[in-house]
Design a protein around this motif. Structure first.
Motif, PDB file in Angstrom:
ATOM      1  N   VAL A  78       0.172  -9.314  -4.331  1.00 34.91           N
ATOM      2  CA  VAL A  78       0.409  -8.368  -5.698  1.00 34.91           C
ATOM      3  C   VAL A  78      -1.054  -7.503  -5.831  1.00 34.91           C
ATOM      4  N   ALA A  79      -2.064  -8.176  -5.400  1.00 32.43           N
ATOM      5  CA  ALA A  79      -3.614  -7.657  -5.654  1.00 32.43           C
ATOM      6  C   ALA A  79      -3.642  -6.637  -4.460  1.00 32.43           C
ATOM      7  N   ALA A  82      -1.541  -3.600  -5.545  1.00 24.16           N
ATOM      8  CA  ALA A  82      -2.175  -2.914  -6.544  1.00 24.16           C
ATOM      9  C   ALA A  82      -3.357  -2.046  -6.072  1.00 24.16           C
ATOM     10  N   ASP A  83      -4.146  -2.616  -5.507  1.00 25.07           N
ATOM     11  CA  ASP A  83      -5.255  -1.741  -4.746  1.00 25.07           C
ATOM     12  C   ASP A  83      -4.760  -0.558  -4.000  1.00 25.07           C
ATOM     13  N   GLU A  86      -3.586   2.093  -6.247  1.00 28.35           N
ATOM     14  CA  GLU A  86      -4.713   2.709  -7.049  1.00 28.35           C
ATOM     15  C   GLU A  86      -5.410   3.590  -6.176  1.00 28.35           C
TER      16      GLU A  86
END
Length: 94
Positions: A78-79, A82-83, A86
């Motif tokens: 998930v990180a 998201a990174d 972004e």
């Protein structure tokens, strides 16, 4: 399995999340139980069927961000997603 290529081809950011067949089969086996070797065979058969079909074959969109989760925990996956989202929206991954 065809969101980025058929359902939303104009999406601003597309992710193609994958893992090795062995890892995906193991994860599925943890959820469903049964014989792990049978689950792996089912995963491989589904992949072959989905990749070989004439309509909407399984493949990442040309502009998709590919995330291999084979070695990632859920939190790490998930990180990473998201990174990358972004960064793409900021113009850093064009």
């Amino acid at each position: 399995r065809d969101i980025g290529t058929v359902i939303c081809p104009q999406a601003e950011v597309k992710l193609f999340v994958t893992a090795s067949p062995e890892v995906r089969a193991h994860r599925r086996w943890l959820e469903l139980g049964g014989d792990e070797a049978d689950v792996l065979e089912q995963v491989r058969e589904r992949d072959a069927r989905d990749m070989g079909r004439a309509d909407s074959p399984l493949r990442p969109a040309v502009d998709a961000l590919v995330i291999d989760t084979s070695e990632l925990s859920i939190e790490e996956a998930v990180a990473r997603a998201a990174d990358q989202i972004e960064a793409r929206l900021a113009g850093d991954l064009d």
